[in-house]
Write an enzyme that holds these catalytic residues in place. Structure first.
Site, PDB file in Angstrom:
ATOM      1  N   GLU A 151      -3.870 -10.411  -4.968  1.00 35.28           N
ATOM      2  CA  GLU A 151      -3.419 -10.812  -3.822  1.00 35.28           C
ATOM      3  C   GLU A 151      -4.032 -10.287  -2.505  1.00 35.28           C
ATOM      4  O   GLU A 151      -3.998  -9.103  -2.130  1.00 35.28           O
ATOM      5  CB  GLU A 151      -1.821 -10.476  -3.355  1.00 35.28           C
ATOM      6  CG  GLU A 151      -1.011 -11.407  -2.445  1.00 35.28           C
ATOM      7  CD  GLU A 151      -1.051 -10.493  -1.229  1.00 35.28           C
ATOM      8  OE1 GLU A 151      -1.423 -11.059  -0.421  1.00 35.28           O
ATOM      9  OE2 GLU A 151      -0.117  -9.640  -1.017  1.00 35.28           O
TER      10      GLU A 151
ATOM     11  N   LYS B 141      -1.209   3.176  -8.389  1.00 30.52           N
ATOM     12  CA  LYS B 141      -1.940   4.019  -7.322  1.00 30.52           C
ATOM     13  C   LYS B 141      -1.277   3.492  -5.863  1.00 30.52           C
ATOM     14  O   LYS B 141      -1.940   2.367  -5.624  1.00 30.52           O
ATOM     15  CB  LYS B 141      -3.388   4.149  -7.394  1.00 30.52           C
ATOM     16  CG  LYS B 141      -3.778   4.982  -6.399  1.00 30.52           C
ATOM     17  CD  LYS B 141      -5.289   4.532  -6.130  1.00 30.52           C
ATOM     18  CE  LYS B 141      -5.292   3.402  -4.909  1.00 30.52           C
ATOM     19  NZ  LYS B 141      -4.635   4.017  -3.608  1.00 30.52           N
TER      20      LYS B 141
ATOM     21  N   GLU C  70      -9.868 -11.780   9.447  1.00 27.62           N
ATOM     22  CA  GLU C  70      -8.488 -11.189   9.414  1.00 27.62           C
ATOM     23  C   GLU C  70      -8.117 -10.386  10.387  1.00 27.62           C
ATOM     24  O   GLU C  70      -8.712  -9.185  10.400  1.00 27.62           O
ATOM     25  CB  GLU C  70      -8.048 -10.779   7.780  1.00 27.62           C
ATOM     26  CG  GLU C  70      -6.491 -10.647   8.007  1.00 27.62           C
ATOM     27  CD  GLU C  70      -6.329 -10.266   6.199  1.00 27.62           C
ATOM     28  OE1 GLU C  70      -5.277 -10.273   6.006  1.00 27.62           O
ATOM     29  OE2 GLU C  70      -7.170  -9.821   5.643  1.00 27.62           O
TER      30      GLU C  70
ATOM     31  N   CYS D 259      -0.883  -9.663   5.674  1.00 22.41           N
ATOM     32  CA  CYS D 259      -1.784 -10.686   5.282  1.00 22.41           C
ATOM     33  C   CYS D 259      -1.310 -12.118   5.596  1.00 22.41           C
ATOM     34  O   CYS D 259      -2.014 -13.048   5.401  1.00 22.41           O
ATOM     35  CB  CYS D 259      -2.189 -10.511   3.572  1.00 22.41           C
ATOM     36  SG  CYS D 259      -0.597 -10.562   2.597  1.00 22.41           S
TER      37      CYS D 259
END
Length: 485
Positions: free
Chosen positions: A255, A179, A386, A289
């Protein structure tokens, strides 16, 4: 160059069981640089996951028994087709994700490197013979494919993240139901076109497109035939998927988010540190990331670094990824813009100094000016959250002990960077940082031969390298007795 709308690689269908499928409903894929519709893709539902999983299960019966050398040959053909179609694949990335065309080409090459690497590495899934306690016994250890793999990939690297998950799965003998992110499904579909051309058997690689990712996530995680889930995305979503996977005790690779420190010690080469910081912070407009999230500079070189870094940021060029000489493209959507604005306003309210940028770009839309925030402090949101955008907060520190404590003061532990020339310091700091990946005097660290992954809430497992194949294999112990000696 512009997107080739007539390309056979630009598909508006899902791919299940070796067939291109339409849907009962569709949703548009938009270009973030101008908001224009590129193409519509099927908005599939949970019931379609069952069809894809069944196709993958049927294909697994034969694909898992194909000799690794034959699987490698198919994957190498796929790899070559990707290289042959570099320009068109890069155009699709730039159109749906927004990154500059040169960066899109780099992503295609990066993604292709995983297919080539794992094509070879799949031939090295070695077992063992273990000395037995009795002369009449033999202990054998073999490695087998884990089974059907569910994979969920993010929008920021829509080609490379597909390759980084699918390549080891196929090399291990697994089949995949993927997906892709709802914002960027076209790169994955283009990869399927080329996989089909390479001769990948029907059902080995399946793609579900949807505008309702949560529903598809539930269907994948609850399906008993799916024996592994590999996910790249936010820590919050990863935790939800982990809970869902626990019901069927799936093998998982996660991850997740990052909060990368970028540390500059006063014995570093400042010019190289600035160059590395630009690369680590503004790669993909800060939407990665492993992007530098917090830049820590020792007080002895703080002023020099800040001046040179701000000057380097000031010449970065923002615009459509199809234009010449662009360094930063748009952010992915309005939610990303809203978050960046909130982080900047928070920093200003806590005495942060906006040295550059700090507002939407003159181009408007989803473009944001690259931003430098001086006088950053640990009470700012950008210290713990983040950022995922072109904001660079600069923190001052006194000594090694202080900066290690600051760098580790986060729930994340994905990537870290630091610049220093003292060899003893290099070892001390690298070992003290609670991160799965540490780059010393380099602003980039991702490559197919190295293990990608993090500590703490940044994830589980590793992608790439020889370690990346193990996550798609089960270890079987066989005890053979009754041997006459």
């Amino acid at each position: 160059m512009t997107l080739n709308y007539q390309s056979v690689l630009l598909k508006g269908q899902a791919y299940i069981g070796g067939k291109w499928r339409s849907g009962n409903a569709y949703y548009p894929v938009l270009n973030p640089a101008n908001g224009e519709e590129i193409i519509k893709v099927p908005d599939l539902e949970a019931k379609d996951v069952n069809i894809a999983v069944n196709a993958a299960e049927q294909a697994l019966k034969s694909w898992g028994k194909v000799p690794a050398k034959e699987r490698a040959a198919l994957m190498k053909r796929w790899h070559q087709l990707i290289l042959n179609n570099l320009d068109e694949l890069a155009g699709i990335i730039t159109a749906e994700q927004g990154k500059p065309l040169a960066a899109a080409k780099d992503e295609i090459l990066y993604g292709a490197s995983f297919i080539e690497w794992f094509a070879e590495e799949g031939k090295r899934a070695y077992g063992d013979i273990i000395p037995a306690a009795k002369s009449s016994q033999r202990i054998l250890v073999s490695k087998e494919p884990v089974g059907v793999v569910g994979a969920i990939t993010p929008w920021n690297f829509p080609n490379a993240m597909v390759a980084r998950k699918v390549a080891p799965a196929l090399a291990a003998g697994c089949t995949v139901v993927l997906k892709p992110a709802e914002d960027t499904p076209l790169s994955a579909l283009a990869m399927a076109v080329l996989a089909e051309q390479a001769g990948l058997p029907a059902g080995v690689f399946n793609i579900i497109t949807t505008a309702c990712p949560a529903d598809i996530g539930v269907a994948l995680t609850q399906h008993s035939v799916v024996r592994k889930l590999s996910f790249t995305g936010s820590t919050a979503t990863g935790k939800i998927l982990l809970r869902q996977c626990s019901e069927t005790v799936k093998k998982v690779s996660m991850e997740l988010g990052g909060n990368a420190p970028f540390i500059v010690f006063d014995d570093a080469c400042i010019d190289r540190a600035v160059e590395g910081a630009i690369a680590a912070k503004f790669r993909n407009t800060g939407q990665a990331c492993i992007c530098a999230n917090r830049i820590f500079v020792q007080e002895g070189c703080y002023d020099e670094f800040l001046e040179k870094f701000t000057k380097a940021v000031s010449i970065l060029k923002v615009g459509s990824g199809f234009d010449e000489g662009i360094d930063l493209g748009p952010l992915i959507n309005q939610s990303a813009i809203d978050k960046i604005d909130a982080l900047v306003n928070d920093a200003k309210s806590k005495h942060g100094i906006i040295l550059k940028g700090g507002k939407s770009h003159a181009l408007g839309g989803l473009f944001y000016s690259p931003t430098v925030i001086g006088n950053a402090s640990i009470d700012m949101r950008c210290f713990q959250e983040e950022i995922f955008g072109p904001i660079a907060p600069i923190f001052r520190f006194k000594d090694e002990k202080e900066v290690i404590a600051m760098a580790n003061d986060t729930k994340y532990g994905l990537a870290a960077y630091f610049y220093a020339n003292d060899l003893a310091r290099a070892f001390r700091v690298a070992e003290a940082l609670e991160y799965g990946m540490v780059a010393i005097n380099e602003g980039s660290l991702s490559m197919e031969t190295a293990p990608f992954g993090g500590y703490k809430e940044s994830g589980i497992g590793r992608e790439g390298s020889k370690y990346g194949l193990d996550d798609y294999l089960e270890i079987k112990y066989i005890l053979l007795g009754g041997i006459e000696v």
